[in-house]
Design a protein around this motif. Structure first.
Motif, PDB file in Angstrom:
ATOM      1  N   MET A 110       0.839  -1.204   0.000  1.00  0.00           N
ATOM      2  CA  MET A 110       0.000   0.000   0.000  1.00  0.00           C
ATOM      3  C   MET A 110       0.867   1.245   0.000  1.00  0.00           C
ATOM      4  SD  MET A 110      -2.889  -1.456   0.109  1.00  0.00           S
ATOM      5  CE  MET A 110      -3.914  -0.001   0.250  1.00  0.00           C
ATOM      6  N   GLU A 111       0.505   2.202  -0.822  1.00  0.00           N
ATOM      7  CA  GLU A 111       1.170   3.500  -0.748  1.00  0.00           C
ATOM      8  C   GLU A 111       0.759   4.159   0.557  1.00  0.00           C
ATOM      9  OE1 GLU A 111       0.581   5.775  -4.331  1.00  0.00           O
ATOM     10  OE2 GLU A 111       1.687   4.316  -5.538  1.00  0.00           O
ATOM     11  N   ARG A 112       1.635   4.970   1.106  1.00  0.00           N
ATOM     12  CA  ARG A 112       1.434   5.434   2.470  1.00  0.00           C
ATOM     13  C   ARG A 112       0.520   6.638   2.559  1.00  0.00           C
ATOM     14  NH1 ARG A 112       6.699   6.227   5.830  1.00  0.00           N
ATOM     15  NH2 ARG A 112       6.486   8.244   4.808  1.00  0.00           N
ATOM     16  N   THR A 113      -0.335   6.616   3.584  1.00  0.00           N
ATOM     17  CA  THR A 113      -1.217   7.754   3.825  1.00  0.00           C
ATOM     18  C   THR A 113      -0.414   8.964   4.283  1.00  0.00           C
ATOM     19  OG1 THR A 113      -1.684   6.531   5.854  1.00  0.00           O
ATOM     20  CG2 THR A 113      -3.487   6.802   4.345  1.00  0.00           C
ATOM     21  N   MET A 149      -0.515  -0.035  10.174  1.00  0.00           N
ATOM     22  CA  MET A 149      -1.526  -0.357  11.180  1.00  0.00           C
ATOM     23  C   MET A 149      -2.926  -0.298  10.577  1.00  0.00           C
ATOM     24  SD  MET A 149       0.240  -1.258  13.638  1.00  0.00           S
ATOM     25  CE  MET A 149       1.896  -1.077  14.274  1.00  0.00           C
ATOM     26  N   ALA A 150      -3.119   0.556   9.601  1.00  0.00           N
ATOM     27  CA  ALA A 150      -4.421   0.580   8.931  1.00  0.00           C
ATOM     28  C   ALA A 150      -4.632  -0.707   8.153  1.00  0.00           C
ATOM     29  CB  ALA A 150      -4.516   1.793   8.007  1.00  0.00           C
ATOM     30  N   GLN A 151      -3.572  -1.226   7.569  1.00  0.00           N
ATOM     31  CA  GLN A 151      -3.681  -2.501   6.847  1.00  0.00           C
ATOM     32  C   GLN A 151      -4.088  -3.617   7.803  1.00  0.00           C
ATOM     33  OE1 GLN A 151       0.327  -1.504   4.685  1.00  0.00           O
ATOM     34  NE2 GLN A 151      -0.442  -3.345   3.743  1.00  0.00           N
ATOM     35  N   PRO A 188       5.232  -4.830   1.943  1.00  0.00           N
ATOM     36  CA  PRO A 188       6.551  -5.060   1.333  1.00  0.00           C
ATOM     37  C   PRO A 188       7.244  -3.783   0.882  1.00  0.00           C
ATOM     38  CG  PRO A 188       4.766  -5.898  -0.066  1.00  0.00           C
ATOM     39  CD  PRO A 188       4.147  -5.466   1.213  1.00  0.00           C
ATOM     40  N   LEU A 189       6.461  -2.753   0.564  1.00  0.00           N
ATOM     41  CA  LEU A 189       7.061  -1.492   0.116  1.00  0.00           C
ATOM     42  C   LEU A 189       7.832  -0.838   1.258  1.00  0.00           C
ATOM     43  CD1 LEU A 189       6.908   0.253  -2.478  1.00  0.00           C
ATOM     44  CD2 LEU A 189       4.892   1.361  -1.512  1.00  0.00           C
TER      45      LEU A 189
END
Lengths: 158, 763, 285
Positions: free
Chosen positions: B12-15, B500-502, B642-643
């Motif tokens: 996921m790209e970061r918020t 943590m959102a994931q 993984p990113l």
């Protein structure tokens, strides 16, 4: 001393001491806190802004020297959405703590605006003036390489 | 039918990037309070001395100077910084007073706090403070610490603070009967985390409410709050520590420093908000130093190349005081030197020596960068002596999957034992060799090509994570159907809000986009612990899992009440709940937010592990080293993102290369710090190490937490020093160049070549 | 790290600038790019009472190339040198040396005049000026004067500039097209100050032997130096392996380099020899 200059396309004024750096003027007088201070002696590059289109360390310039000039900060390169360069940074995870990031974005933007064909060696050479402690630079270089296509077709540095 | 959330494992790209990329982050230097004063700290320019008098009268006359705080302002007894880790009573003499109390013991020690209308005026005032300090001999080396022309702590009577002992089996017996032993002395240099955002605080005291608010918290806010409360004689609840955006920590930011007390104390004293940010010169002499050790160590091996034992003594130059976690690195040097290899017999001691230098603390992989330099060098030396291929020698001794859990050395005092939890070290080792192309590249060992000698090296490592004791998570289903997550974990830039959102999305089944993560501030949860020892994903993540189960129970009960059915018959499906064909939106399910809190407890460290290999080339004329290829392969059990994990690995490796080649905090014989800026403290830049690769795996999950993941992110740098030194030895093997000391600066390599050529000339 | 307080003026003529410097009574300093001065102000290693900015003074930023060589105005920046393609032919040694200076952002502001007046013993521009027999054009309260580079640098961060004087231009003599040259420096990282650096050139006589050799070294003394004995060893010789080794050995023995935390004296001494040898080898075309 009263100074006047163009900041992110708008005319601004500030009353500063002669000894106030451009970085401190931007942050404290003009509320542009996106320009960061990592060292105040001209090595880390976190304070990089554009003056007349050229990347410059704002901690190594006096605010009074910006009188009459055109200054662009990270805020001036940012809108409601991420710019293509910023989106490329996000895609490649080219930032972690984000403190050095505005300096890298302004530097990379200046570079790609005047040299949209810059190769990896040139990119690394130019970015060697900005310190990052988190990423190890690999993803930053990848992000800048990937962003070149958005700058192709632009000719001149401003 | 909705597909189950599976955000864990996604890149996921970061918020957090949305604000950080646009310069809209809020770091502590960006926080301003109405009517604030600016603080600048007067620091000792003398390494060791007695403060006779401080006269601030000239300074207070400067226009704009409002108050100068000295130790007399702090009450009868100047409070001292306690030890957060290993708080043994015998270490109390070495606690640092929060403001210099009659004596200064390192250049940079705080003596007074100037409060003024602007930072410039406050800095101007420093020159106007008249200090009478009687200098004492400065202790700046092990020899001096032991010879004692002076002692830092007169009551203690020596400069040796404590000796940690790590033991396993019977080392003396093993050495007595071993076919082969080799003994060497190694040194690792003093260097430091050097995060990019200088530290700072903004403190505000509301005397009507009796409440203190401090911005600038990081790492261990709840512990720091307890320390601050005690020092200021306030109730813990009267203090709120707020974590804003944090520009890197690496183990160093967020421990309790003098300024964590001085700035709030100043605010309380003068009744106006006080803002302080350190500059880089200050940072270099005040933020914890690390890694400064000398080690006299021997290895015992059987004739057929089985490691039998490690025995030795290390001296850690820990600086002038023991701060909150100052014992961790030195303890780890003794306890973890065996790394991922089987050693049944260990007797390693580390003595902590006080010197007139900046105090030290943890920096990424504390003690482990040092141990792996020592151990991997020893292994290559052994391989050469016993004429066993150094790759084979490592394979022969890596802990096998079948040996898990494998006990490491125990350590005393403040006894602790630990064991390696799970892993297929051999599989990862072999994968690294294959991906690296070792067989092909090893043909270049020792070859001279275009003026450069080429060399290779390999090393394996373990990385401990997930320190306990616990972590808290609080989940709130808001009335609009969104989920707010509150965590005790702290952010230092590692992507907490995203990871943590994931985890929360998968655990609650709620939409990822509707989840916000709040971290680090003391108002968020009752008993947070924070981010250290690579614990946040395991501890914070597992706490979220536990809280998520409770939240789902609450949702089912609320829905059951509305539907008039049994809670067990309610299904939760993303944005709605259903029962017997009826549905309700989560938004508006309850009139008030549904809130749950959970704690995850853990006593067992996790152990990520891996292998790294490198190909370098050395120019003997200049001592310059080119890193041609660097590969790291690590198994972390389970990958959440993984990113971000890959980003940590690369960043850590480059820090390791900085430690191996460039970074060095240097003192002169008077205790003056000679490397006081980025002109002299050299960090890796974008043009120095372009060829770094990293592969992260999910081979063997951790059996000790519900996520199955292991703390990771520190590991990349752990074996780098050893691998680089071994590669240089390999490249210059025709001269038998053997680096025993870091950093591997051009001048040092050149000298090793000179010395080796001189030996060869007379041979 | 905020500077101590000072006054600031940005006059529009050189005469006014000189007059302002004079009024400062030794406590005034010139500022232009500020890339060397600003860190000194931040560390309070310099505490001037007045800064005189050359910003509004015209005609100081010109690169003029003629039959008599290259004239660089004091306000010419590193990026201006890098982007002026004429210099690759007109003064290849200058063009090469400047590629080693600092970093991108600094190169947009840092100036020739600033670097020469600052006189860091490890800086490239002073090394080039000395190696190439440059002449400095200086303006002060007593008028204009010309100083040879060989007299200009007197010590670490020290030049013969009086407190009321401004360096306005540096003149590098004409560069014959057939000239042989090399620039070699070694730094810990790209863009760092050199631990040692060598700028050399020589011409060839009709027998293919070196004449008029100039070898300048930076980073090995209080200020840039000419390696006179090494030059003498080079003059009259063909550039073969034997000569290169002899010249390098002579250079090593004629210098007394300092020790610092980055490089002990013995290492610097050896480094100069190595760089000189590599430079001579590279100069052979």
């Amino acid at each position: 001393m009263q100074i006047e200059f163009e900041l992110n396309g708008a005319d601004v004024g500030a009353n500063v001491e002669a000894r106030t750096s451009l970085a401190d003027c931007l942050r404290d007088n003009l509320g542009k806190t996106g320009t960061h201070l990592g060292c105040e002696h001209g090595v880390c590059g976190a304070c990089t802004v554009l003056v007349n289109g050229e990347a410059v360390r704002a901690c190594l310039m006096l605010a009074v020297q910006a009188n009459g000039e055109k200054v662009v900060t990270i805020e001036g390169l940012s809108g409601d959405d991420l710019s293509p360069l910023q989106a490329s940074f996000r895609k490649h995870h080219a930032l972690q703590c984000g403190f050095c990031t505005p300096g890298f974005i302004t530097t990379a933007h200046a570079l790609l605006t005047s040299e949209p064909d810059a190769n990896e060696e040139r990119i690394r050479d130019v970015l060697s003036g900005n310190l990052c402690r988190c990423t190890g630079y690999v993803p930053i270089v990848e992000a800048v390489l990937d962003a070149r296509k958005f700058y192709a077709g632009q000719k001149e540095k401003a | 039918m909705r597909v189950r959330n599976s955000y864990i494992g996604q890149p996921m790209e970061r918020t957090e990037d949305m604000r950080l990329l646009r310069g809209r982050g809020t770091y502590v230097a960006d926080v301003n309070r109405p009517d604030q004063l600016y603080a600048v700290i007067l620091r000792s320019s003398v390494a060791h001395g007695k403060i006779n008098t401080i006269d601030t009268s000239r300074a207070t006359q400067l226009p704009g100077v409002r108050h100068i705080l000295i130790s007399a302002d702090l009450g009868v007894v100047v409070p001292k910084i306690p030890l957060r880790l290993q708080p043994l009573p015998q270490l109390e003499p070495f606690h640092q007073p929060m403001l210099a109390d009659g004596k200064v013991r390192y250049v940079g020690e705080p003596i007074a706090v100037v409060l003024a209308d602007t930072p410039s005026i406050a800095e101007d005032a420093l020159d106007h403070i008249d200090l009478d300090i009687e200098t004492l001999p400065a202790i700046t080396s092990r020899e001096q610490a032991e010879a004692m022309p002076a002692v830092l702590f007169e009551d203690h009577g020596s400069n040796s603070a404590i000796t940690w002992k790590a033991f396993k089996g019977d080392a003396n017996a093993a050495f007595a009967s071993a076919d082969y032993t080799r003994r060497e002395t190694f040194r690792v240099q003093r260097h430091a985390a050097m995060f990019m955002e200088p530290r700072g605080f903004v403190a505000e005291w509301n005397s009507d409410a009796g409440k203190l608010t401090v911005w600038g918290a990081a790492k261990t806010a709840w512990y720091n709050r307890r320390v601050l409360a005690a020092a200021l004689d306030l109730e813990v609840d009267a203090i709120e520590l707020i974590e804003v955006d944090v520009g890197g920590g690496f183990g160093s930011r967020g421990e309790f420093y003098p300024e964590d007390y001085l700035i709030p104390a100043a605010a309380k004293l003068v009744g106006r908000p006080v803002k302080w940010t350190e500059d880089r010169r200050e940072h270099m002499m005040t933020a914890n130093h690390a890694r400064d050790i000398e080690c006299d160590v021997e290895i015992a091996v059987s004739r057929d190349g089985r490691f039998l034992g490690l025995r030795g003594l290390a001296w850690a130059d820990i600086g002038a005081y023991i701060r909150t976690n100052g014992s961790v690195g030195p303890r780890n040097v003794a306890q973890y030197m065996s790394g991922p290899y089987t050693f049944e017999n260990i007797d390693l001691k580390t003595t902590m020596l006080t010197t007139n230098k900046t105090p030290s603390g943890t920096y990424r992989g504390p003690g482990r960068f040092e141990t792996d330099f020592i151990r991997e060098r020893l292994i290559d030396l052994v391989a050469k002596d016993l004429k066993i291929d150094r790759v084979e020698l490592r394979r022969r001794n890596l802990v096998a999957d079948s040996q898990m859990p494998y006990p490491l050395a125990s350590i005393t005092p403040y006894d602790s034992s630990t064991e390696l939890d799970s892993g297929d070290y051999h599989a990862v080792f072999d994968l690294c060799m294959k991906e690296f192309g070792w067989a092909e590249k090893s043909k270049l060992s020792g070859k001279l090509i275009d003026g450069y000698y080429h060399g290779l090296a390999v090393g394996s490592f373990i990385e401990g994570g997930a320190a306990g004791p616990s972590e808290d998570a609080r989940l709130v289903l808001e009335t609009d159907g969104s989920l707010s997550v509150y965590l005790g974990s702290s952010s230092v830039g590692q992507g907490l809000e995203t990871i943590m959102a994931q985890i929360a999305a998968d655990a609650t089944e709620l939409p990822y986009e509707k989840i916000t993560v709040n971290h680090g501030s003391t108002s968020h949860v009752k008993n947070g612990h924070g981010a250290y020892h690579s614990r946040s994903t395991v501890m914070g993540g597992s706490a979220i899992l536990l809280a998520a189960e409770k939240l789902k129970d609450s949702i089912r009960e609320a829905a059951a009440a509305r539907f008039g059915c049994a809670a067990g018959d309610v299904t939760i499906d993303g944005e709605q709940v259903a029962c017997a064909g009826k549905t309700l939106l989560l938004a508006g399910l309850s009139d008030v937010p549904l809130e749950v809190e959970a704690s995850f407890f853990n006593k067992k460290y996790t152990w990520a592990y891996g292998t790294q290999a490198a190909h370098i080339a050395v120019d003997p004329g200049t001592g310059h080293v080119k890193v041609i290829d660097y590969l790291s392969v690590e198994d972390v059990g389970r990958i959440i993102n993984p990113l971000t994990l890959h980003g940590q690995a690369i960043g850590s490796i480059v820090q390791g290369l900085g430690g191996a080649f460039l970074e060095h905090l240097v003192y002169d014989e008077n205790g003056q710090l000679l490397t006081g800026s980025f002109a002299d403290y050299l960090m890796p830049t974008a043009s120095d190490f372009p060829n770094i690769r990293s592969i992260t795996l999910e081979l063997k999950p951790c059996p000790n937490n519900p996520l199955g993941t292991k703390g990771a992110g520190e590991g990349g740098l752990i074996p780098v020093g050893g691998i680089m030194a071994n590669a240089i030895a390999d490249a210059l093997s025709h001269l038998n160049v053997q680096p025993m000391e870091l950093p591997l600066s051009p001048a040092r390599i050149w000298q090793l070549v000179e010395d080796a050529e001189a030996i060869r000339a007379v041979a | 790290m905020k500077p101590s307080a000072f006054e600031y003026r940005s006059p529009t003529t050189l005469a006014e600038a000189v007059s302002l410097l004079q009024s400062g009574n030794g406590n005034a300093k010139v500022i232009s790019g500020g890339q060397s001065l600003m860190p000194m102000l931040a560390f309070r290693l310099a505490v001037p009472e007045l800064l005189v900015d050359l910003k509004h003074i015209p005609d100081l930023d010109v690169i003029r190339i003629g039959d008599d060589g290259v004239h660089l105005g004091a306000k010419v920046r590193w990026c201006d040198i890098a982007s002026d393609r004429r210099l690759v032919r007109a003064h290849p040694l200058l063009a090469e040396a400047i590629t080693h200076v600092a970093h991108y952002q600094i190169r947009n502001r840092g100036t020739v005049g600033g670097s020469l007046a600052h006189a860091d013993p490890s800086a490239e521009m002073p090394g080039i000026a000395l190696a190439c027999d440059a002449q400095m054009m200086i303006m002060g309260s007593t008028g204009t004067r010309i100083e040879k580079a060989s007299a200009f640098f007197t010590g670490p961060l020290q030049t013969t500039l009086e407190p009321d004087e401004i360096l306005t231009e540096v003149h590098l003599p004409a560069w014959p097209a057939a000239r042989r040259w090399a620039f070699e420096e070694f730094a810990r990282r790209k863009g760092d100050f050199a631990m040692a650096g060598v700028a050399l050139f020589y011409d060839l006589d009709s027998d293919g032997r070196a004449v008029d050799a100039h070898i300048g070294a930076i980073g090995v003394s209080d200020c840039p130096i000419r390696l006179g004995a090494a030059e003498a060893a080079l003059n009259g010789s063909a550039i073969d392996e034997k000569t290169i080794a002899a010249v390098a050995a002579t250079a090593r023995s004629e210098i007394s380099p300092p020790s610092d935390i980055h490089a002990p004296a013995a290492y610097r001494r050896a480094l100069v020899g190595t760089l000189l040898a590599r430079g001579l080898k590279r100069s052979v075309r």
